[in-house]
Design an enzyme around this catalytic site. Structure first.
Site, PDB file in Angstrom:
ATOM      1  N   HIS A  35       0.914  -1.286  -0.003  1.00 29.95           N
ATOM      2  CA  HIS A  35      -0.009  -0.096  -0.049  1.00 29.95           C
ATOM      3  C   HIS A  35       0.909   1.269   0.046  1.00 29.95           C
ATOM      4  O   HIS A  35       0.428   2.163  -0.512  1.00 29.95           O
ATOM      5  CB  HIS A  35      -1.150  -0.208   1.270  1.00 29.95           C
ATOM      6  CG  HIS A  35      -0.336   0.016   2.353  1.00 29.95           C
ATOM      7  ND1 HIS A  35       0.155  -0.894   3.103  1.00 29.95           N
ATOM      8  CD2 HIS A  35      -0.185   1.160   3.290  1.00 29.95           C
ATOM      9  CE1 HIS A  35       0.617  -0.504   4.324  1.00 29.95           C
ATOM     10  NE2 HIS A  35       0.271   0.800   4.178  1.00 29.95           N
ATOM     11  N   ASP A  36       1.795   1.209   0.532  1.00 27.03           N
ATOM     12  CA  ASP A  36       2.875   2.604   0.763  1.00 27.03           C
ATOM     13  C   ASP A  36       4.002   2.450  -0.173  1.00 27.03           C
ATOM     14  O   ASP A  36       4.913   3.299   0.011  1.00 27.03           O
ATOM     15  CB  ASP A  36       3.295   2.755   2.005  1.00 27.03           C
ATOM     16  CG  ASP A  36       1.923   3.503   2.935  1.00 27.03           C
ATOM     17  OD1 ASP A  36       1.063   4.277   2.306  1.00 27.03           O
ATOM     18  OD2 ASP A  36       2.059   3.627   4.083  1.00 27.03           O
ATOM     19  N   LYS A  42       5.904   5.502  -1.339  1.00 28.67           N
ATOM     20  CA  LYS A  42       6.542   6.356  -0.389  1.00 28.67           C
ATOM     21  C   LYS A  42       8.219   6.358  -0.906  1.00 28.67           C
ATOM     22  O   LYS A  42       8.863   7.013  -0.405  1.00 28.67           O
ATOM     23  CB  LYS A  42       6.354   6.021   1.145  1.00 28.67           C
ATOM     24  CG  LYS A  42       5.094   6.464   1.715  1.00 28.67           C
ATOM     25  CD  LYS A  42       5.073   6.277   3.128  1.00 28.67           C
ATOM     26  CE  LYS A  42       3.649   6.661   3.511  1.00 28.67           C
ATOM     27  NZ  LYS A  42       3.334   6.067   4.930  1.00 28.67           N
ATOM     28  N   HIS A  87       1.725   9.795  -2.851  1.00 23.69           N
ATOM     29  CA  HIS A  87       2.703   8.253  -2.787  1.00 23.69           C
ATOM     30  C   HIS A  87       1.278   7.336  -3.210  1.00 23.69           C
ATOM     31  O   HIS A  87       1.748   6.375  -3.549  1.00 23.69           O
ATOM     32  CB  HIS A  87       2.904   7.742  -1.289  1.00 23.69           C
ATOM     33  CG  HIS A  87       1.888   7.607  -0.450  1.00 23.69           C
ATOM     34  ND1 HIS A  87       1.228   8.614   0.434  1.00 23.69           N
ATOM     35  CD2 HIS A  87       1.367   6.554   0.126  1.00 23.69           C
ATOM     36  CE1 HIS A  87       0.255   8.139   1.081  1.00 23.69           C
ATOM     37  NE2 HIS A  87       0.358   6.599   0.988  1.00 23.69           N
ATOM     38  N   HIS A 144      -5.973   3.371  -1.097  1.00 26.97           N
ATOM     39  CA  HIS A 144      -5.868   3.017   0.224  1.00 26.97           C
ATOM     40  C   HIS A 144      -6.060   4.101   1.158  1.00 26.97           C
ATOM     41  O   HIS A 144      -6.096   3.836   2.463  1.00 26.97           O
ATOM     42  CB  HIS A 144      -4.544   2.094   0.414  1.00 26.97           C
ATOM     43  CG  HIS A 144      -3.360   2.983   0.672  1.00 26.97           C
ATOM     44  ND1 HIS A 144      -2.680   3.451  -0.195  1.00 26.97           N
ATOM     45  CD2 HIS A 144      -2.706   3.553   1.871  1.00 26.97           C
ATOM     46  CE1 HIS A 144      -1.747   4.245   0.087  1.00 26.97           C
ATOM     47  NE2 HIS A 144      -1.706   4.373   1.512  1.00 26.97           N
TER      48      HIS A 144
HETATM   49 FE   FE2 Z   1      -0.493   5.300   2.831  1.00 25.90          FE
END
Ligand code: FE2
Length: 375
Positions: A211-212, A215, A240, A264
């Site tokens: 999900h991240d 980043k 992100h 998300h």
């Molecule tokens: Fe996030």
């Protein structure tokens, strides 16, 4: 090649004898029968007759009926009819009932032999064809099994690659160690309790795990900034989701997960970002993830507070049901036993991977908590 076995059925014994002697002289093995009943008894349970020659008109027997019965039971064995009936329509009926050929009495030796050879050749080709087909079918079954195994291996190796990618991200964004693994395990458990197909559970697990991932492109000065972010920094940080989506959506097996990555941070009531999606516009996997993410955030230590108990997370999710969270999913989550989350957390802290975590058996069996249709 072994000599062909031929069943010769004829009530006029002398004709049967003539046929048998002509064929035996050519090396065929003949088994004479004088009635249809005897022929059926001889054939019963045997598959080694290559051909049957039979009289069409026999006393106490329906020639066409017997023909139909034999051709249904022994589809690979051709039947040649030998009869005195000089009637084309009877011959056509016989062919319709399964006869291969028709020989009219009186016949010449050469005509009999030619007809027998053709029928045997036909039988041989038919049998060969069937063997070839069986061989092909088993080859296809073998290859399918190999392919399924290879696909399974490939899928596992994808997940191992994803683990490495996730670990790289964790190194940069070390806010909560094991966060990606835990939200993956929580999302999968929730998805399985919702009885989603395993294929979809895998997509959700990968989406939750990555999900991240976007980043990776956020500068350290923003990602690791200890204090609150400025508006401008917040705007950069929010990118992100889109960055992650762009990274993954071009990879075929991550196309589904990329939609979860993109969505998300959306909220059920439409106040989330980046697109402000609402309710069912938000992919199901992202709606499931939102609950898993809050559960993990609240039950993990933060620099400014210690981890809260799962009961506090449950209260929070209940409070925000219908606003931040999909109320149907929240209600399923609330009916799942609390101890499950602690157990999953424990397994991950012991080194299990959220992505490769097998389905918790009890999540499938005990928690029959509703059969709402999800989309
Ligand atoms: Fe996030």
């Amino acid at each position: 090649m072994l000599p062909a076995n031929i069943l010769v059925v004829d009530d006029g014994e002398s004709v049967g004898e003539v046929i048998s002697s002509i064929l035996s002289a050519e090396g065929y093995l003949c088994r004479p029968c004088s009635t249809a009943t005897e022929a059926l008894e001889v054939l019963h349970g045997r598959a080694d007759f290559h051909l049957m020659l039979s009289d069409l008109m026999m006393p106490h027997a329906d020639g066409l009926g017997m023909l139909r019965k034999v051709s249904l039971s022994y589809p690979d064995m051709p039947i040649i009819l030998v009869t005195a009936v000089d009637d084309v329509s009877t011959a056509v009926d016989a062919i319709h009932c399964g006869a291969y050929d028709y020989l009219r009495k009186p016949f010449h030796r050469q005509a009999l032999l030619a007809s027998v050879r053709r029928a045997l050749e036909h039988q041989h080709l038919k049998r060969q064809n069937r063997e070839y087909q069986t061989m092909l079918e088993s080859l296809v079954a073998d290859r399918t099994q190999q392919l399924t195994r290879a696909l399974g291996d490939l899928e596992r190796s994808y997940d191992v690659t994803l683990q490495a990618l996730g670990a790289a991200l964790d190194l940069r964004d070390a806010e909560t160690e094991g966060h990606s693994q835990r939200v993956t395990a929580y999302s999968s458990a929730l998805a399985r309790t919702m009885r989603l197909p395993e294929e979809m559970v895998r997509v959700i697990a990968r989406g939750a795990f990555l999900h991240d991932i976007g980043k990776i492109a956020i500068p350290d000065s923003i990602l690791r900034k200890p204090g609150p972010l400025t508006d401008e920094e917040t705007a950069v940080m929010r990118e992100h989701c889109l960055i992650g989506y762009r990274m993954l959506s071009r990879i075929p097996f991550l196309r589904g997960p990329s939609e979860i990555v993109y969505a998300h941070q959306e909220r059920f009531d439409g106040t989330g970002y980046p697109r402000g999606l609402k309710g069912g516009q938000i992919p199901l996997g992202a709606r499931i993830f939102a609950i898993a993410d809050t559960l993990d955030a609240m039950t993990s230590d933060r620099p400014y507070r210690l981890a809260l108990p799962p009961a506090a997370a449950r209260q929070e999710i209940e409070r925000w049901s219908g606003l931040q969270f999909d109320p149907d999913i929240a209600s399923i989550f609330l009916r799942m036993p609390e101890h499950l989350w602690g157990e999953l957390r424990e397994q991950i802290s012991l080194g299990a991977s959220g992505l490769l975590l097998p389905s918790p058996g009890h999540a499938n069996q005990q928690f029959t908590v509703g059969s709402a249709a999800f989309s």
